[in-house]
Design a protein around this motif. Structure first.
Motif, PDB file in Angstrom:
ATOM      1  N   THR A   1      17.010  -9.776   1.503  1.00 36.46           N
ATOM      2  CA  THR A   1      16.264  -8.774   2.259  1.00 36.46           C
ATOM      3  C   THR A   1      15.465  -7.841   1.355  1.00 36.46           C
ATOM      4  O   THR A   1      14.690  -7.020   1.851  1.00 36.46           O
ATOM      5  N   ALA A   2      15.635  -7.952   0.054  1.00 36.35           N
ATOM      6  CA  ALA A   2      14.840  -7.143  -0.869  1.00 36.35           C
ATOM      7  C   ALA A   2      13.441  -7.717  -1.096  1.00 36.35           C
ATOM      8  O   ALA A   2      12.571  -7.036  -1.641  1.00 36.35           O
ATOM      9  N   PHE A   3      13.216  -8.960  -0.670  1.00 36.65           N
ATOM     10  CA  PHE A   3      11.870  -9.523  -0.795  1.00 36.65           C
ATOM     11  C   PHE A   3      10.895  -8.680   0.029  1.00 36.65           C
ATOM     12  O   PHE A   3      11.166  -8.328   1.175  1.00 36.65           O
ATOM     13  N   ASP A   4       9.739  -8.387  -0.543  1.00 38.25           N
ATOM     14  CA  ASP A   4       8.765  -7.599   0.211  1.00 38.25           C
ATOM     15  C   ASP A   4       7.330  -8.082   0.033  1.00 38.25           C
ATOM     16  O   ASP A   4       6.379  -7.353   0.310  1.00 38.25           O
ATOM     17  N   TYR A   5       7.187  -9.297  -0.439  1.00 38.89           N
ATOM     18  CA  TYR A   5       5.844  -9.878  -0.583  1.00 38.89           C
ATOM     19  C   TYR A   5       5.982 -11.367  -0.365  1.00 38.89           C
ATOM     20  O   TYR A   5       6.808 -12.021  -1.012  1.00 38.89           O
ATOM     21  N   PHE A   6       5.183 -11.901   0.593  1.00 32.59           N
ATOM     22  CA  PHE A   6       5.342 -13.292   1.013  1.00 32.59           C
ATOM     23  C   PHE A   6       3.983 -13.990   0.984  1.00 32.59           C
ATOM     24  O   PHE A   6       3.229 -13.965   1.948  1.00 32.59           O
ATOM     25  N   PRO A   7       3.665 -14.647  -0.133  1.00 29.43           N
ATOM     26  CA  PRO A   7       2.384 -15.366  -0.231  1.00 29.43           C
ATOM     27  C   PRO A   7       2.524 -16.834   0.162  1.00 29.43           C
ATOM     28  O   PRO A   7       3.605 -17.419   0.078  1.00 29.43           O
ATOM     29  N   TRP A   8       1.428 -17.402   0.579  1.00 31.71           N
ATOM     30  CA  TRP A   8       1.331 -18.840   0.792  1.00 31.71           C
ATOM     31  C   TRP A   8       0.286 -19.378  -0.189  1.00 31.71           C
ATOM     32  O   TRP A   8      -0.780 -18.796  -0.345  1.00 31.71           O
TER      33      TRP A   8
END
Lengths: 112, 114
Positions: free
Chosen positions: A28-35
């Motif tokens: 849940t610490a992820f805060d950037y989601f690129p494709w």
């Protein structure tokens, strides 16, 4: 906890159809989601990215949908074209962390 | 507009030979990375360098060494190549000074170990 799980591994869609690729994460610490999009013989290139404070981001025919409570995000390609045939990677990272965690990729083929 | 440049683009080695893969970026990025890509395995991080003078192991570092020569260059060395190291190797760079930013990739080095 550092994994990003991507599905399906491969996908075939008719021209004009909607391509959907799904990813799930645990941290849940992820805060950037690129494709990223990768064509044969080339390196991956950023396609579109989202942060968890929004539920959807659209750029042309490409849309990311983000569900923070389910810890899932997906890429939708509307009106899919043969030129969209490529491998797509979802990824996730934490703010100011050096590493980006990649999913295993989806090979998309659009039938003409 | 070069971005990330990798050399060579293709290489064939015999088991036990050594070689160095070169990577250079012209975007003034702080962080640089080496990945290997194998069918069905996605992109696996070998080593990365958060800044000039620092390097850290990634997911699959065994059999590899790296050198961050300066801010622009980050090399990957195979001391004694093995067939299991046959892969496509990608170098990437990134800046994270002002929030999350994407990685920029080179076009890869295709390496075959016989």
């Amino acid at each position: 906890q550092q994994q990003v799980k991507q599905s399906p591994q491969s996908l075939i869609v008719q021209k004009g159809g909607i391509s959907i690729i799904n990813c799930a994460y645990e941290n849940t610490a992820f805060d950037y989601f690129p494709w990223y999009q990768q064509f044969p013989g080339k390196g991956p290139a950023l396609l579109i990215a989202i942060r968890p404070d929004v539920s959807e981001k659209k750029e042309g025919r490409f849309t990311i949908s983000f569900n923070k409570s389910a810890k899932q995000f997906s890429l939708h390609i509307m009106d899919s074209q043969p030129g969209d045939s490529a491998t797509y990677f979802c990824a996730a990272s934490m703010n100011r962390d050096d590493k980006i965690i990649f999913g295993k990729g989806t090979r998309l083929h659009i039938l003409p | 507009n070069a971005g990330v440049t990798q050399t060579p683009k293709f290489q064939v080695l015999k088991t036990g030979q050594s070689m160095t893969l070169q990577c250079a970026q012209d975007m003034n990025h702080n962080s640089m990375y080496w990945y290997r890509q194998d069918p069905g395995m996605g992109l696996r991080l070998i080593y990365y360098s958060a800044s000039e003078g620092t390097t850290d192991k990634g997911e699959v570092p065994n059999g590899y060494n790296v050198s961050r020569l300066n801010k622009r260059e980050f090399s990957l060395r195979l001391e004694s190549a093995a067939p299991s190291q046959t892969s496509v190797y990608f170098c990437a760079s990134r800046t994270i000074q002002n929030s999350n930013q994407p990685q920029h990739f080179g076009d890869g080095t295709r390496l075959s170990i016989l």
